[in-house]
Design a protein around this motif. Structure first.
Motif, short mmCIF file in Angstrom:
data_model
loop_
_atom_site.label_atom_id
_atom_site.label_comp_id
_atom_site.label_asym_id
_atom_site.label_seq_id
_atom_site.Cartn_x
_atom_site.Cartn_y
_atom_site.Cartn_z
N GLN A 49 72.46 9.03 56.57
CA GLN A 49 73.37 7.99 57.07
C GLN A 49 72.90 7.45 58.41
OE1 GLN A 49 76.05 6.62 55.28
NE2 GLN A 49 75.76 5.09 56.89
N SER A 50 72.36 8.29 59.27
CA SER A 50 71.85 7.81 60.55
C SER A 50 70.67 6.87 60.36
CB SER A 50 71.43 9.00 61.43
OG SER A 50 72.54 9.79 61.78
N ARG A 52 70.30 4.92 57.74
CA ARG A 52 70.87 3.67 57.26
C ARG A 52 71.51 2.88 58.41
NH1 ARG A 52 75.11 2.31 52.33
NH2 ARG A 52 74.06 0.36 51.83
N ASP A 53 72.24 3.57 59.27
CA ASP A 53 72.86 2.90 60.42
C ASP A 53 71.81 2.25 61.31
OD1 ASP A 53 75.33 3.74 59.52
OD2 ASP A 53 75.48 5.43 60.93
N GLN A 56 70.28 -0.91 59.71
CA GLN A 56 71.20 -2.05 59.74
C GLN A 56 71.41 -2.56 61.16
OE1 GLN A 56 74.62 -0.37 57.75
NE2 GLN A 56 73.82 -0.83 55.72
N GLN A 57 71.54 -1.68 62.12
CA GLN A 57 71.86 -2.10 63.48
C GLN A 57 70.66 -2.68 64.20
OE1 GLN A 57 73.68 1.31 65.33
NE2 GLN A 57 75.29 1.43 63.78
N LEU A 216 75.80 -3.99 66.04
CA LEU A 216 76.51 -3.32 64.95
C LEU A 216 76.27 -4.11 63.66
CD1 LEU A 216 79.90 -2.41 66.66
CD2 LEU A 216 78.03 -0.85 66.07
#
Length: 267
Positions: A49-50, A52-53, A56-57, A216
């Protein structure tokens, strides 16, 4: 002075969905012309998940999926980041799921809930989604620009630009100037388009790119994914809304900064 020259883009996180059994491989999931700027590597350790974050960010991207039928992508990019690295596959109730909703070229031989896929030296393998190491090595990441829709593919090769060679203006003023001509600030959909824009805009030292971020989410005028050609150490993390300017490479700056204007029209 305006010079008229002959010639899609909101960034978003793509939610996990099951791979549809009848995915249309002639449209969004069809093989793409290989473009190295569609990818960016991240140095781990990261959990899934990190990763993916961060994709995206930092880049308006998502975790990479090597899609079925896209052999050029698989060949060129499977060793593009430090092994092992996360893939955009997670195991859900219906089996392996991809972040781009397309069929993957390969999946791990087994899997269960709370497991995700990593690329190792022999192909995709399973690891716990919260793990940051695989077989004793830190897990890195490989990010990928979201796949364009059929409409975005159709407009990607359009080259209708207007270069305004007057004084530098803010991003808000650039939007106003382009709108007055029925256009929007230029968006870069491929390395080929970047090359074309740099030739068209050779008379100006800098120009705005149609991309905004609050680190974000990313936003821009249409719904087609863009590629970036960042300067070293870019994009810079900062608070508040930032815009993108090309000045010997792409950089994030405050939207009240100034640059020249290149407008684009998509049919």
């Amino acid at each position: 002075m305006a010079v008229l020259l002959a010639s899609c883009n909101q960034f978003y996180g793509i939610e996990e969905t099951g791979v549809p059994p009848d995915a249309d491989l002639t449209s969004q999931c069809a093989p793409l012309s290989y473009d190295a700027r569609r990818y960016a590597s991240l140095v781990g350790p990261f959990d899934w998940q990190s990763t993916r974050d961060a994709c995206q960010q930092l880049h308006g991207m998502d975790v990479v999926v090597f899609d079925e039928g896209d052999s050029e992508e698989l060949t060129a990019q499977q060793n593009a980041a430090s092994l092992p690295y996360w893939l955009g596959l997670s195991h859900g109730a219906s089996g392996w799921e991809t972040v781009d909703t397309c069929r993957p070229a390969q999946v791990p031989a087994n899997g269960q809930g709370n497991e995700c896929a990593v690329q190792d030296g022999s192909g995709p393998a399973t690891a716990g989604c919260i793990d940051t190491q695989y077989m004793g090595a830190n897990i890195s990441g490989l990010c990928e620009t979201p796949r364009p829709s059929r409409q975005c593919r159709a407009t990607a090769d359009q080259r209708d630009y207007l270069v305004i060679t007057g004084p530098d203006v803010t991003r808000s003023d650039a939007d106003t100037m382009c709108a007055a001509n029925g256009m929007h600030v230029v968006e870069i959909n491929s390395s080929a388009e970047l090359d074309a824009v740099l030739v068209a805009a050779s008379a100006v030292p800098s120009f705005w790119i149609d991309a905004r971020t609050n680190f974000l989410t990313w936003s821009n005028s249409t719904s087609c994914p863009q590629i970036f050609s960042w300067k070293a150490d870019e994009p810079m993390l900062a608070g508040g809304l930032m815009c993108v300017r090309y000045f010997g490479g792409m950089e994030t700056v405050t939207c009240t900064n100034t640059a020249n204007v290149v407008c684009e029209r998509n049919q």
